[in-house]
Design a protein around this motif. Structure first.
Motif, short mmCIF file in Angstrom:
data_model
loop_
_atom_site.label_atom_id
_atom_site.label_comp_id
_atom_site.label_asym_id
_atom_site.label_seq_id
_atom_site.Cartn_x
_atom_site.Cartn_y
_atom_site.Cartn_z
N GLY A 511 0.81 -1.22 0.00
CA GLY A 511 0.00 0.00 0.00
C GLY A 511 0.85 1.27 0.00
O GLY A 511 1.44 1.62 1.03
N ILE A 512 0.91 1.95 -1.14
CA ILE A 512 1.66 3.19 -1.25
C ILE A 512 0.79 4.24 -1.93
O ILE A 512 0.35 4.05 -3.07
CB ILE A 512 2.96 3.02 -2.07
CG1 ILE A 512 3.82 1.91 -1.47
CG2 ILE A 512 3.74 4.33 -2.13
CD1 ILE A 512 5.01 1.54 -2.34
N GLY A 513 0.49 5.32 -1.23
CA GLY A 513 -0.29 6.42 -1.78
C GLY A 513 0.38 7.74 -1.44
O GLY A 513 1.55 7.78 -1.04
N GLY A 514 -0.36 8.82 -1.63
CA GLY A 514 0.22 10.11 -1.33
C GLY A 514 -0.83 11.18 -1.09
O GLY A 514 -1.98 11.03 -1.51
N ARG A 515 -0.42 12.24 -0.39
CA ARG A 515 -1.30 13.38 -0.15
C ARG A 515 -0.61 14.65 -0.61
O ARG A 515 0.62 14.69 -0.79
CB ARG A 515 -1.63 13.49 1.34
CG ARG A 515 -0.39 13.74 2.22
CD ARG A 515 -0.76 14.11 3.63
NE ARG A 515 0.44 14.27 4.46
CZ ARG A 515 1.16 15.37 4.54
NH1 ARG A 515 0.82 16.44 3.81
NH2 ARG A 515 2.23 15.43 5.31
N SER A 516 -1.40 15.69 -0.80
CA SER A 516 -0.85 16.98 -1.17
C SER A 516 -0.52 17.78 0.10
O SER A 516 -0.87 17.37 1.22
CB SER A 516 -1.85 17.77 -2.01
OG SER A 516 -2.90 18.27 -1.19
N LYS A 517 0.11 18.91 -0.08
CA LYS A 517 0.42 19.77 1.06
C LYS A 517 -0.83 20.43 1.63
O LYS A 517 -0.79 21.01 2.71
CB LYS A 517 1.43 20.83 0.64
CG LYS A 517 2.81 20.26 0.34
CD LYS A 517 3.80 21.33 -0.08
CE LYS A 517 5.17 20.72 -0.36
NZ LYS A 517 6.15 21.74 -0.81
N ASN A 518 -1.95 20.33 0.90
CA ASN A 518 -3.22 20.86 1.40
C ASN A 518 -3.73 20.06 2.59
O ASN A 518 -4.50 20.56 3.40
CB ASN A 518 -4.27 20.85 0.27
CG ASN A 518 -5.59 21.45 0.69
OD1 ASN A 518 -5.63 22.53 1.27
ND2 ASN A 518 -6.69 20.75 0.40
N LEU A 519 -3.29 18.80 2.70
CA LEU A 519 -3.68 17.94 3.82
C LEU A 519 -2.53 17.87 4.82
O LEU A 519 -1.40 17.54 4.46
CB LEU A 519 -4.01 16.53 3.33
CG LEU A 519 -5.26 16.36 2.46
CD1 LEU A 519 -5.42 14.89 2.07
CD2 LEU A 519 -6.50 16.86 3.18
#
Length: 539
Positions: A511-519
């Motif tokens: 499981g590899i995902g990502g978030r933006s700096k907005n979160l």
């Protein structure tokens, strides 16, 4: 759906059972900063294949939407799927066959009406009733009277429209009688098809199709096909999984690469899976830094052999193709180590998982594969069908190349425009070749990896596989109260499935995902979905 290394907390089945309320957890990806409770979050999405009814959504594109629209009796902890009471006040049984369910009072649907026991009973009966053609109807099979509302013969008319095993006791209480003692029932009922439906749904299903009315933490606002599904926080929501932002945009992408570029640029806030190009050389770490989000997934990738295609009724051809795929090489190169080869029909991390149940059929052996191909008599071309979006094209093209090199026959990847279009082909039994058949756990049980995929008429039986001996073992396991004894029976069924090889396990995803700096905070669940109650928007 309806997605790897965690433990399932077993529930005692033969004694009185009451699930205790507890919250989800897991490693949170956070950054310093104050949060904005009225902010907007955008999430990567794929086009749902059908209506956003909970019992008709068994694929990932629609599943992540309906999971936030509808709350069920039971919730699952994000990190390992351990069940806890959500809408249920209590779920008790003295024999694991007859369950008394009491629901919490004061919960509301998005139209303001109160959620009562009747809404569960009516929704389950409606979903199970064959003429309503709900994709997940088979999940209600353990309930007494299912066969009267959903005959095994697709052409037969149901004798009744309500299951005898559902009985309304009061406004906030109902009783469920199963066909036999079942060890997994109290876990199963947290799956989306077991959600309640508002009275307005039964009055006008067409209107509900255009604007679904749920009882979850987010309410539906609008849907623009192939572009956007917009939702808003439901401020009257009573669950502990309430969200801490105002608006949610599911942005529909046909290209995972485009979505990833938007994520890196800050135009998209969350992706639960990254494209192959981002994983090469662990490029995503340089792109995202501390914005990488990880999780232990319970799921599996596989390729199905549709049994309505005459060539795939030959077991030697199926074995030859499976042995011709170099899983080790593909997971290390094309998938850049973000997947590992699969050797079983059940995901690691599930109680009852055994490594190597696929046997020699899942081991790369081009010499033996050529022998089996010759013995099969097959001389034509093979294809692998899938959606082109979501990063699925590249590893399947690599599988085709491996088949070509090992067997000396033509193999072509045939891609549908998006996931919704692909699932319509699969569900309509219109496949002309092999088919991608990935699976994410709906709930953490070995049963969930076998019944939906390999039981005759199962909701996600992409291969159209049918073996009466497998069906009999699955039924016996379903009706066994002792969990350990039930698991042994499920394992016997898996062994028979492995011999038949109606689909070939290929790889398991990390499981590899990502978030933006907005979160400033975000988690991902065992189902490879964003855990929305953990999201925090930067002020």
């Amino acid at each position: 759906m309806s997605r790897s290394r965690v433990a399932w907390v077993a529930l005692p089945a033969a004694l009185a059972m009451t699930l205790s309320a507890c919250g989800g957890g897991g490693g949170t990806n956070t950054a310093d900063g104050k949060e904005n409770p009225d902010g907007t979050v955008s999430i990567y999405g794929t086009e749902p294949k059908s209506t956003l009814f909970p019992a008709n959504t068994t694929e990932a594109g629609g599943g992540k939407v309906t999971d936030s629209l509808f709350s069920r009796l039971v919730g699952y902890k994000a990190e390992d799927g351990a069940p806890y009471n959500l809408m249920a006040e209590s779920i008790t049984s003295s024999d694991a066959k007859v369950y008394n369910i009491k629901i919490k009072q004061g919960w509301k649907f998005h139209d303001g009406t109160e959620v009562k026991a009747k809404n569960f009973v009516d929704a389950w009966n409606w979903a199970a009733y064959a003429p309503n053609a709900q994709q997940a109807a088979s999940f209600f099979a353990p309930i007494a009277g299912f066969d009267e509302v959903h005959p095994a013969d697709e052409n037969a008319k149901p004798a009744k429209d309500k299951m005898s095993g559902l009985e309304l006791v009061g406004d906030y209480e109902f009783k469920v009688t199963l066909n036999g003692p079942t060890s997994v029932f109290t876990t199963m009922i947290g799956y989306t098809p077991f959600a309640p439906m508002a009275d307005s749904f039964f009055a006008d299903p067409k209107a509900a199709e255009a604007k679904p009315i749920g009882n979850g933490p987010l309410k539906f606002v609008s849907r623009t096909p192939n572009a956007l599904i917009k939702m808003e926080r439901f401020d009257d929501y009573k669950g502990e999984d309430k969200v801490h932002f105002k608006t949610l945009d599911y942005k529909i992408y046909s290209s995972q690469e485009t979505a990833y570029q938007d994520l890196v640029a800050g135009k998209l806030d969350f992706m639960e899976a990254l494209p192959p190009s981002a994983k090469v050389g662990e490029k995503y770490k340089a792109d995202l830094g501390d914005q990488v989000v990880t999780a232990n997934l319970l799921g599996q990738s596989a390729i199905a052999f549709p049994q309505y295609i005459p060539a795939f009724q030959n077991p030697k051809l199926r074995q030859a193709i499976s042995m011709a795929i170099n899983r080790e090489q593909i997971t290390k190169t094309v998938l850049a180590g973000s997947y590992v080869p699969s050797t079983s029909f059940v995901s690691p991390g599930i109680k009852g998982y055994r490594e190597g149940t696929c046997g020699d059929a899942c081991k790369y052996n081009p010499e033996k594969a050529k022998e089996l191909l010759k013995e099969s008599g097959f001389t034509g071309k093979v294809t692998i069908q899938s959606n082109q979006d979501g990063g699925r094209k590249e590893p399947l093209e690599a599988a085709c190349n491996s088949i070509k090199q090992a067997l000396g026959i033509e193999c072509e990847f045939v891609g549908a425009t998006n996931f919704g279009a692909f699932r319509q082909i699969v569900d309509g039994k219109q496949l002309t070749g092999m088919s991608r058949s990935d699976w994410s756990a709906d709930y953490p049980s070995i049963e969930n990896f076998l019944n939906p995929l390999y039981r005759t008429g199962g909701s996600s039986n992409d291969s159209n596989y049918s073996n009466p001996a497998v069906d009999a073992l699955l039924k016996k396991a379903d009706e066994t109260a002792n969990e350990d004894e039930a698991i042994k029976l499920y394992q016997q069924a898996e062994d028979l499935i492995a011999k038949d090889l109606p689909s070939m396990p290929t790889w398991n995803e990390k499981g590899i995902g990502g978030r933006s700096k907005n979160l400033i905070a975000a988690k991902m669940s065992f189902k490879r979905q964003g855990v929305l109650e953990t999201f925090r928007v930067k002020a």
